[in-house]
Enzyme design. Structure first.
Site, PDB file in Angstrom:
ATOM      1  N   SER A 133     -29.786  11.354 -17.733  1.00 25.51           N
ATOM      2  CA  SER A 133     -30.278  10.950 -19.171  1.00 25.51           C
ATOM      3  C   SER A 133     -29.659  11.845 -20.147  1.00 25.51           C
ATOM      4  CB  SER A 133     -31.946  11.321 -19.185  1.00 25.51           C
ATOM      5  OG  SER A 133     -32.398  10.783 -18.103  1.00 25.51           O
ATOM      6  N   GLU A 163     -23.934  10.608 -18.707  1.00 24.60           N
ATOM      7  CA  GLU A 163     -23.380   9.163 -18.681  1.00 24.60           C
ATOM      8  C   GLU A 163     -22.523   8.836 -20.271  1.00 24.60           C
ATOM      9  OE1 GLU A 163     -23.694   6.998 -16.101  1.00 24.60           O
ATOM     10  OE2 GLU A 163     -22.012   6.670 -17.511  1.00 24.60           O
ATOM     11  N   PHE A 164     -21.364   8.227 -19.990  1.00 26.68           N
ATOM     12  CA  PHE A 164     -20.703   7.906 -21.019  1.00 26.68           C
ATOM     13  C   PHE A 164     -20.389   6.383 -21.207  1.00 26.68           C
ATOM     14  CE2 PHE A 164     -19.335  12.320 -20.158  1.00 26.68           C
ATOM     15  CZ  PHE A 164     -19.461  12.974 -21.574  1.00 26.68           C
ATOM     16  N   LEU A 165     -21.212   5.682 -20.680  1.00 28.53           N
ATOM     17  CA  LEU A 165     -21.154   4.383 -20.718  1.00 28.53           C
ATOM     18  C   LEU A 165     -21.661   3.761 -22.205  1.00 28.53           C
ATOM     19  CD1 LEU A 165     -23.847   2.851 -20.192  1.00 28.53           C
ATOM     20  CD2 LEU A 165     -23.538   3.420 -17.981  1.00 28.53           C
ATOM     21  N   LYS A 223     -21.861  16.194 -23.564  1.00 29.16           N
ATOM     22  CA  LYS A 223     -22.403  14.951 -23.916  1.00 29.16           C
ATOM     23  C   LYS A 223     -23.100  14.780 -25.388  1.00 29.16           C
ATOM     24  CE  LYS A 223     -24.511  10.866 -23.418  1.00 29.16           C
ATOM     25  NZ  LYS A 223     -24.624  10.003 -22.740  1.00 29.16           N
ATOM     26  N   PHE A 275     -24.292   2.780 -37.747  1.00 32.16           N
ATOM     27  CA  PHE A 275     -24.301   2.917 -36.345  1.00 32.16           C
ATOM     28  C   PHE A 275     -25.821   2.681 -35.970  1.00 32.16           C
ATOM     29  CE2 PHE A 275     -23.696   7.301 -37.433  1.00 32.16           C
ATOM     30  CZ  PHE A 275     -24.905   7.836 -37.015  1.00 32.16           C
ATOM     31  N   CYS A 279     -28.497   6.435 -28.362  1.00 35.49           N
ATOM     32  CA  CYS A 279     -27.949   7.764 -28.430  1.00 35.49           C
ATOM     33  C   CYS A 279     -27.381   8.470 -29.656  1.00 35.49           C
ATOM     34  CB  CYS A 279     -26.458   7.690 -27.534  1.00 35.49           C
ATOM     35  SG  CYS A 279     -27.075   7.598 -25.732  1.00 35.49           S
TER      36      CYS A 279
HETATM   37  C1  UDX Z   1     -22.699   5.459 -27.099  1.00 32.04           C
HETATM   38  C2  UDX Z   1     -21.297   6.252 -26.445  1.00 32.04           C
HETATM   39  O1  UDX Z   1     -20.309   5.428 -26.942  1.00 32.04           O
HETATM   40  C3  UDX Z   1     -21.573   6.300 -25.009  1.00 32.04           C
HETATM   41  O2  UDX Z   1     -20.365   6.806 -24.502  1.00 32.04           O
HETATM   42  C4  UDX Z   1     -22.796   7.083 -24.705  1.00 32.04           C
HETATM   43  O3  UDX Z   1     -23.115   7.353 -23.499  1.00 32.04           O
HETATM   44  C5  UDX Z   1     -24.272   6.493 -25.527  1.00 32.04           C
HETATM   45  O4  UDX Z   1     -23.845   6.296 -26.527  1.00 32.04           O
HETATM   46  P1  UDX Z   1     -23.611   3.020 -27.301  1.00 32.04           P
HETATM   47  O5  UDX Z   1     -24.452   3.503 -28.144  1.00 32.04           O
HETATM   48  O6  UDX Z   1     -23.980   2.081 -25.993  1.00 32.04           O
HETATM   49  O7  UDX Z   1     -22.663   4.067 -26.596  1.00 32.04           O
HETATM   50  O8  UDX Z   1     -22.640   2.172 -28.302  1.00 32.04           O
HETATM   51  P2  UDX Z   1     -21.175   2.337 -29.226  1.00 32.04           P
HETATM   52  O9  UDX Z   1     -20.234   1.556 -28.591  1.00 32.04           O
HETATM   53  O10 UDX Z   1     -21.085   3.766 -29.045  1.00 32.04           O
HETATM   54  O11 UDX Z   1     -21.741   2.277 -30.654  1.00 32.04           O
HETATM   55  C6  UDX Z   1     -22.506   2.662 -31.206  1.00 32.04           C
HETATM   56  C7  UDX Z   1     -22.863   2.164 -32.661  1.00 32.04           C
HETATM   57  O12 UDX Z   1     -21.726   2.378 -33.329  1.00 32.04           O
HETATM   58  C8  UDX Z   1     -22.922   0.808 -32.731  1.00 32.04           C
HETATM   59  O13 UDX Z   1     -23.895   0.300 -33.559  1.00 32.04           O
HETATM   60  C9  UDX Z   1     -21.717   0.078 -33.061  1.00 32.04           C
HETATM   61  O14 UDX Z   1     -21.584  -1.020 -33.723  1.00 32.04           O
HETATM   62  C10 UDX Z   1     -21.099   1.303 -34.222  1.00 32.04           C
HETATM   63  N1  UDX Z   1     -19.815   1.359 -34.432  1.00 32.04           N
HETATM   64  C11 UDX Z   1     -19.104   1.743 -33.209  1.00 32.04           C
HETATM   65  C12 UDX Z   1     -19.315   1.179 -35.604  1.00 32.04           C
HETATM   66  O15 UDX Z   1     -20.109   0.843 -36.596  1.00 32.04           O
HETATM   67  N2  UDX Z   1     -18.086   1.163 -35.738  1.00 32.04           N
HETATM   68  C13 UDX Z   1     -17.070   1.652 -34.799  1.00 32.04           C
HETATM   69  O16 UDX Z   1     -15.779   1.958 -35.173  1.00 32.04           O
HETATM   70  C14 UDX Z   1     -17.766   1.700 -33.583  1.00 32.04           C
END
Ligand code: UDX
Ligand code: ADP
Length: 466
Positions: A133, A163-165, A223, A275, A279
């Site tokens: 987590s 986790e970086f997924l 992280k 965003f 996370c």
């Molecule tokens: C993120 C991290 O990328 C991941 O490594 C970590 O483990 C968990 O948090 P996640 O929250 O699943 O992953 O999605 P992510 O693809 O990072 O997007 C996060 C938010 O940023 C989304 O709402 C996305 O729409 C927004 N975003 C992303 C933008 O607005 N612009 C971008 O260029 C990229």
């Protein structure tokens, strides 16, 4: 080195589910059991209908179909899972605290603590505990203290393996991880052995050079740092989008221009309505909280600004809808395309859509929302979580539609909140014909073809375009 043949993961959520499925898939000789207190969730993981798994992730159901019942099991028998495993992953939720000290900022570690106590209580032989987590720095110490001071005086090794997924691409991210971070205690032979045992699992499919071994605190902090940097890029480009709109610059052109600089790179500079996800906000709040408790107020303020720009961007988008609709949305129908925090996931945690909806409902708009993967009850629960008004009022003002054309019918405006691919290929003429005029589109993800929609007759606003 201890060869691991039995793993237990506590928490069958967005992280635990896909991660364990990928481990089971790549390591057929390891029995992987995912346990959870939520019986309904476990039931869904065990369900016949693979389209109904509790988590939607591209590629996940295919892997689950192959390995479930072979070496991947889902169960509510937490004690048995812990007893049998040599290695236990903790993959429970760590939301932001909603009460007491650190409310609104610090991570709520109660679920982590419950897991540690459970392990201490049940374990009868040596275990390796892996924190999966997202957690604040030095959580490992909390787990260690609980394990060492309660239970059966068994030896435990604690590892941090963040986790970086990213949701929507989780399976691919796990299968082709850029790096796998393992933090542990290098100073002892047992510590080094535990690190190597976990590394050996990932080496089934990842090249050894991608596995980065660090001390516990560096791993935990990395992280938070990774997520803070990524979120900061999004807030940076979103701040620029506001300048673009006022100056006639085009944020997409700016992104392309700066992304071509290899020092900057092209990822995470797409401007958006803000965003979301489980996370970014939580981790930055964690950083801010940690920095301020360490007396590092300038550092805390620096990172907090990333969040302030994010709320500003959501509010700016919502305000622009109201202003454009002649300064009132009272009892007007606004169609939402998308509710999830990004495409290809059914997750809605911290989604910009709920904040924009909240703002518009305050202005007494009626919202008709369509998302390919999010249910109406989830939307209500998101608004309920914001606690701005009664559930009855939310239910009066927000309806989900199963069909996008119905969601848009008779609406005054469409707001695009998520970048689902299908929105690009809709019959926009048909949508226009059935809307109130003038028909507005507010594209918070810059995904529609502005020229084409304008030619149909829409008034189109896109983030970051003058
Ligand atoms: C993120 C991290 O990328 C991941 O490594 C970590 O483990 C968990 O948090 P996640 O929250 O699943 O992953 O999605 P992510 O693809 O990072 O997007 C996060 C938010 O940023 C989304 O709402 C996305 O729409 C927004 N975003 C992303 C933008 O607005 N612009 C971008 O260029 C990229
Ligand atoms: P994440 O995105 O971190 O995976 P989720 O909320 O999707 O978060 O999943 C966390 C899971 O952990 C939930 O299914 C929850 O029921 C489970 N969980 C929380 N606390 C415990 C606990 N003490 N024992 C077992 N499972 C738990």
């Amino acid at each position: 080195m201890k060869k691991i043949t039995n793993i237990c993961c506590i928490g069958a959520g967005y992280v635990g589910g896909p991660t364990m499925a990928v481990i089971a898939h790549n390591c057929p000789e390891i029995k992987v059991t995912v346990v959870d207190v939520n019986a309904a969730r476990i039931n869904d993981w065990n369900g016949e209908d693979l389209d109904n798994l509790p988590i939607y992730e591209p590629g996940l159901k295919e892997i689950v179909a192959q390995v479930r019942g072979r070496n991947l099991f889902f169960s509510t028998d937490i004690d048995k899972g812990i007893k049998e495993a040599q290695m236990i992953f903790i993959s429970v939720n760590t939301p932001t605290k909603t009460y007491g000290k650190g409310k609104g900022k610090a991570a709520d570690l109660k679920y982590i603590e419950l897991c540690a106590r459970k392990i201490a209580d049940v374990a009868t032989e040596e275990k390796i505990i892996v924190e999966k987590s997202t957690i604040p720095v030095r959580t490992a110490q909390t787990i260690k203290t609980i394990l060492e001071n309660t239970g059966n005086q068994i030896k435990f090794q604690i590892l941090s393996n963040p986790e970086f997924l990213a949701e929507g691409t989780a399976v691919n991210d796990l299968q082709h991880a850029d790096r796998m971070l393992i933090g542990g205690d290098h100073s002892t032979a047992d510590g080094r052995e535990a690190i190597d045992s976990l590394a050996a699992i990932y080496e089934h499919w990842l090249p050894a050079e991608r596995i980065i071994k660090t001390n516990l605190w560096s791993s935990e902090l990395s992280k938070l740092t990774a997520n803070a940097f990524l979120a900061q890029r999004v807030s940076s480009i979103n701040a620029m989008s506001a300048i673009c709109e006022k100056t006639g610059a085009d944020v997409e052109e700016v992104s392309r221009a700066i992304g071509a600089d290899s020092r900057i790179g092209s990822k995470f500079i797409k401007s958006s309505v803000g965003f979301g996800g489980s996370c970014f906000q939580k981790d930055i709040l964690n950083l801010v909280y940690i920095a301020s408790t360490l007396g590092l107020n300038e550092v805390a303020d620096y990172w907090e600004q990333v969040l302030l720009i994010n709320s500003y961007q959501r509010r700016r988008f919502a305000e622009n809808i109201v202003t454009s609709l002649f300064n009132t949305v009272a009892d007007k129908k606004i169609a939402f395309l998308g509710w999830a925090f990004k495409k290809d996931t059914n997750d809605t945690r911290e989604t910009a859509a709920m904040y924009v909806a909240d703002y518009l409902i305050d202005e007494t708009a009626n919202i008709s929302a369509y998302d390919p993967k999010v249910t109406q009850s989830q939307m209500y629960s998101d608004l309920e979580h914001l606690a701005t008004r009664s559930n009855e009022e939310n239910a009066r003002r927000l309806k989900a539609e199963a069909d996008p054309y119905e969601a848009c019918r008779d609406s005054h405006a469409i707001a695009i909140l998520t970048e689902w691919d299908e929105f690009r290929t809709y019959d926009w003429q048909r949508i226009f014909d059935n809307m109130k005029k003038p028909a507005f589109v507010f594209d918070g993800r810059t995904i529609v073809d502005k020229d084409k929609l304008s030619a149909i007759g829409f008034k189109v606003y896109q983030i970051g375009k003058g």
